[in-house]
Design an enzyme around this catalytic site. Structure first.
Site, PDB file in Angstrom:
ATOM      1  CE  LYS A 194      -1.840   2.780   2.366  1.00 35.28           C
ATOM      2  NZ  LYS A 194      -1.613   4.416   1.909  1.00 35.28           N
ATOM      3  CD  GLU A 405       9.928  11.140  13.444  1.00 35.08           C
ATOM      4  OE1 GLU A 405       8.831  10.518  13.328  1.00 35.08           O
ATOM      5  OE2 GLU A 405      11.191  10.503  12.971  1.00 35.08           O
TER       6      GLU A 405
HETATM    7  P1  NAI Z   1       1.641   7.784   8.806  1.00 38.88           P
HETATM    8  O1  NAI Z   1       2.052   6.756   9.619  1.00 38.88           O
HETATM    9  O2  NAI Z   1       0.190   8.296   8.855  1.00 38.88           O
HETATM   10  O3  NAI Z   1       1.677   7.128   7.227  1.00 38.88           O
HETATM   11  C1  NAI Z   1       2.456   6.089   6.743  1.00 38.88           C
HETATM   12  C2  NAI Z   1       1.547   5.001   6.171  1.00 38.88           C
HETATM   13  O4  NAI Z   1       0.861   4.313   6.680  1.00 38.88           O
HETATM   14  C3  NAI Z   1       0.867   5.540   4.838  1.00 38.88           C
HETATM   15  O5  NAI Z   1       0.933   4.652   3.690  1.00 38.88           O
HETATM   16  C4  NAI Z   1      -0.483   5.509   5.174  1.00 38.88           C
HETATM   17  O6  NAI Z   1      -1.456   5.745   4.286  1.00 38.88           O
HETATM   18  C5  NAI Z   1      -0.540   4.699   6.371  1.00 38.88           C
HETATM   19  N1  NAI Z   1      -1.517   4.554   6.946  1.00 38.88           N
HETATM   20  C6  NAI Z   1      -2.342   5.784   7.598  1.00 38.88           C
HETATM   21  N2  NAI Z   1      -3.037   5.274   8.694  1.00 38.88           N
HETATM   22  C7  NAI Z   1      -3.212   3.826   8.489  1.00 38.88           C
HETATM   23  C8  NAI Z   1      -4.163   2.911   9.296  1.00 38.88           C
HETATM   24  N3  NAI Z   1      -5.089   3.175  10.048  1.00 38.88           N
HETATM   25  N4  NAI Z   1      -3.739   1.549   8.696  1.00 38.88           N
HETATM   26  C9  NAI Z   1      -2.918   1.203   7.829  1.00 38.88           C
HETATM   27  N5  NAI Z   1      -2.401   2.106   7.182  1.00 38.88           N
HETATM   28  C10 NAI Z   1      -2.377   3.474   7.571  1.00 38.88           C
HETATM   29  O7  NAI Z   1       2.379   9.039   8.846  1.00 38.88           O
HETATM   30  P2  NAI Z   1       2.270  10.409   8.001  1.00 38.88           P
HETATM   31  O8  NAI Z   1       0.808  10.627   8.774  1.00 38.88           O
HETATM   32  O9  NAI Z   1       2.435  10.651   6.638  1.00 38.88           O
HETATM   33  O10 NAI Z   1       3.191  11.405   8.913  1.00 38.88           O
HETATM   34  C11 NAI Z   1       2.934  11.802  10.166  1.00 38.88           C
HETATM   35  C12 NAI Z   1       4.407  11.754  11.053  1.00 38.88           C
HETATM   36  O11 NAI Z   1       4.821  10.487  10.973  1.00 38.88           O
HETATM   37  C13 NAI Z   1       5.647  12.381  10.249  1.00 38.88           C
HETATM   38  O12 NAI Z   1       5.381  13.850  10.663  1.00 38.88           O
HETATM   39  C14 NAI Z   1       6.786  11.778  11.005  1.00 38.88           C
HETATM   40  O13 NAI Z   1       6.898  12.221  12.185  1.00 38.88           O
HETATM   41  C15 NAI Z   1       6.524  10.531  10.944  1.00 38.88           C
HETATM   42  N6  NAI Z   1       6.828   9.681   9.740  1.00 38.88           N
HETATM   43  C16 NAI Z   1       7.836   8.729   9.918  1.00 38.88           C
HETATM   44  C17 NAI Z   1       8.362   8.063   8.980  1.00 38.88           C
HETATM   45  C18 NAI Z   1       9.568   7.044   9.300  1.00 38.88           C
HETATM   46  O14 NAI Z   1      10.366   6.963   8.359  1.00 38.88           O
HETATM   47  N7  NAI Z   1       9.644   6.440  10.134  1.00 38.88           N
HETATM   48  C19 NAI Z   1       7.798   8.068   7.575  1.00 38.88           C
HETATM   49  C20 NAI Z   1       6.790   8.971   7.468  1.00 38.88           C
HETATM   50  C21 NAI Z   1       6.244   9.932   8.694  1.00 38.88           C
END
Ligand code: NAI
Ligand code: MG
Length: 503
Positions: A194, A405
């Site tokens: 996804k 973060e």
């Molecule tokens: P997120 O964790 O919400 O999104 C990451 C992935 O999870 C995306 O593909 C999203 O569609 C999916 N997702 C979201 N809700 C879900 C659910 N309920 N069930 C399954 N999949 C789901 O992160 P977001 O909102 O893009 O960014 C927010 C913060 O997260 C950023 O500001 C950063 O601090 C952190 N982050 C950390 C990352 C890392 O590399 N560890 C990468 C991206 C974000």
């Protein structure tokens, strides 16, 4: 060649705008491009201009159902191939990626705003490297013989888990996907990815390229939003393993659903990685290291960004000034321009979030936030999501900027006087992903390396994730390891014990 909904050249396409349009509106399921069953799609935006560059298929549970069903069917035959043959196909896919590095670099620069020269092209090359690495590991899916009893032959074998659900973020989507898909496939699983809603295109193109050499259904991709498309993938009964990279908050949701199904998860979550600089360090090398450590070329959108820098007091002010001067020399601008060092933030939401952190820092009594580099002056970029890198001094450990973060080009620098005190500060975090130490005193460095609560500690360098080195955090930074042989064996197979009584 796959049937496409839109015409796109078979050969590498160096026009990212044309390629983005050609990739519009589709998942890739069972080896075919297919629109969302609902007929819905959503906009993919170029963050450097605010213009829409494509539409992506807006997936939901019906699309996930189709993808998982095809993946489950394909997995049975895929697992019957000799492991080295599976690896050879992944290796062949790596060669295709190598041929498309320039294309993929431009496409990811367009959809994420990451500069082509400093980030996007590098990421595309690393994808090929990761596929080559795992492609060579098929023969390592070995079991053991166990000396249970003289007349009982006791062996273990490694078996694939089945269908793997992979959920990826937008910051380094191609690489983070490769770290999941390559070991999963070589180990005999099939995969449904996804993609992140902000960056669905380059990963779809990689999926297409890999589908030219893989059997249909082995590697599938759906695009869509988290709750509507990611959640049903995690919950699907035929998905037997979930590997996720993203926020702590979403990681916990994924973990809860996986717990209900009693399936294993790998979680790569956030970080608040400390960089500790001793006065005896090689100053110039450390300064250059601070710029790469903070991932300024990725606008700080990295879970390993050195967002807390501790500098031994005798060189503190010199270090802060020199670092600011260095960042001033970096060029912010059009991500597709070769001169650009620093591109844009990914989305309006992240832009507002980062800006709010900066304002909060500036409003803190005693704190100074030094904005570096310069905003681009090209009028075509006036709606671009550019943020000048900011170096904060004078914050305290209670500040949200020091604890949370930020995922933006913001770092906080502190002076320190003694190694034990700085160790306590560095470990005073919810996170434990990575850390770096800069000193020529190996005794001090190694001592701290052992005591730092982090999955990865580097002395006198701070590289990003590398193939062959286990990568993954402790505390809220996640569960499990990626990028290594261990990651493939421990996280994409289970070990079966077989005993034969020969007495
Ligand atoms: P997120 O964790 O919400 O999104 C990451 C992935 O999870 C995306 O593909 C999203 O569609 C999916 N997702 C979201 N809700 C879900 C659910 N309920 N069930 C399954 N999949 C789901 O992160 P977001 O909102 O893009 O960014 C927010 C913060 O997260 C950023 O500001 C950063 O601090 C952190 N982050 C950390 C990352 C890392 O590399 N560890 C990468 C991206 C974000
Ligand atoms: Mg989110």
């Amino acid at each position: 060649m796959l049937d496409r909904p839109n015409p796109a050249p078979e050969a590498p396409c160096l026009d990212p705008f044309a390629l983005a349009k050609a990739l519009s509106g589709s998942h890739l399921i069972g080896g075919r491009f297919t629109p969302a069953r609902s007929g819905r799609s959503f906009a993919v935006v170029n963050p450097a201009t605010g213009d829409e560059v494509a539409q992506a298929a807006e997936g939901d549970a019906a699309d996930v159902e189709a993808a998982v069903a095809d993946a489950a069917k394909a997995q049975k035959e895929w697992a019957k191939l000799p492991a080295r043959k599976r690896g050879a196909l992944v290796h062949k896919a790596a060669a295709l990626i190598r041929d498309h590095v320039e294309e993929l670099g431009r496409l990811i620069a367009l959809e994420t705003g990451k500069a082509l020269r400093t980030e996007s092209r590098v990421e595309a090359n690393t994808v090929a490297d990761v596929l080559e690495f795992f492609g060579g590991l098929g023969g390592e899916l070995k079991g053991e013989t166990v000396p249970f009893a003289p007349d009982v032959l006791s062996v273990t074998v490694r078996e694939p888990l089945g269908v793997v659900g992979a959920i990826i973020p937008w910051n380094v989507p191609m690489l983070l996907m490769a770290l999941k898909v390559a070991p999963a496939l070589v180990a005999g699983n099939s995969v449904v990815v996804k993609s992140a809603e902000e960056a669905p295109l380059a990963v779809l193109r990689i999926c297409e390229l890999m589908n030219r050499v893989l059997p249909p259904g082995v590697f599938n991709m759906v695009s869509g939003f988290g709750p509507e498309c990611g959640a049903p993938l995690v919950a699907h009964p035929l998905v037997r393993k979930v590997t996720f990279t993203g926020s702590v908050e979403t990681g916990k949701i994924v973990y809860r659903t996986a717990a209900e199904k009693l399936i294993p998860v790998t979680l790569e979550l956030g970080g608040k990685s400390p960089m500790i600089v001793f006065a005896d360090c090689d100053f110039d090398k450390t300064l250059a290291g601070a710029l790469t450590s903070m991932r300024f070329t990725r606008q700080g959108q990295s879970c390993t960004a050195a967002s807390r820098i501790y500098v031994e007091r005798p060189i503190f002010q010199k270090f802060v000034d020199a670092m600011a001067a260095k960042v001033d020399q970096m060029v912010m601008g059009d991500p597709l321009d070769e001169k650009t060092d620093i591109g844009t933030i990914i989305s309006d939401g992240q832009f507002d979030k980062v800006k709010a952190f900066i304002e909060e820092g500036r409003a803190t009594a005693g704190a100074t936030g030094r904005a570096c580099s310069a905003m681009p002056d090209d009028p075509a970029l006036k709606k671009g999501l550019f943020i000048q890198p900011v170096i904060f001094t004078g914050l305290t450990r209670e500040s949200r900027l020091v604890r949370e973060e930020i995922f933006g080009p913001v770092t906080c620098i502190f002076p320190f006087d003694d190694p034990e005190a700085v160790l306590a500060e560095a470990n005073d975090s919810e996170y434990g992903l990575a850390a770096s130490l800069w000193t020529n005193n190996l005794k001090v460095g190694l001592n701290l390396a052992h005591k730092l609560e982090a999955g990865l500690v580097q002395i006198n360098q701070n590289l990003v994730v590398q193939a062959n080195l286990s990568y993954g955090g402790v505390k809220s930074s996640g569960l499990g390891k990626e990028a290594s042989l261990e990651a493939m064996l421990e996280h994409f197979t289970h070990k079966k014990t077989i005993m034969v009584n020969m007495g």
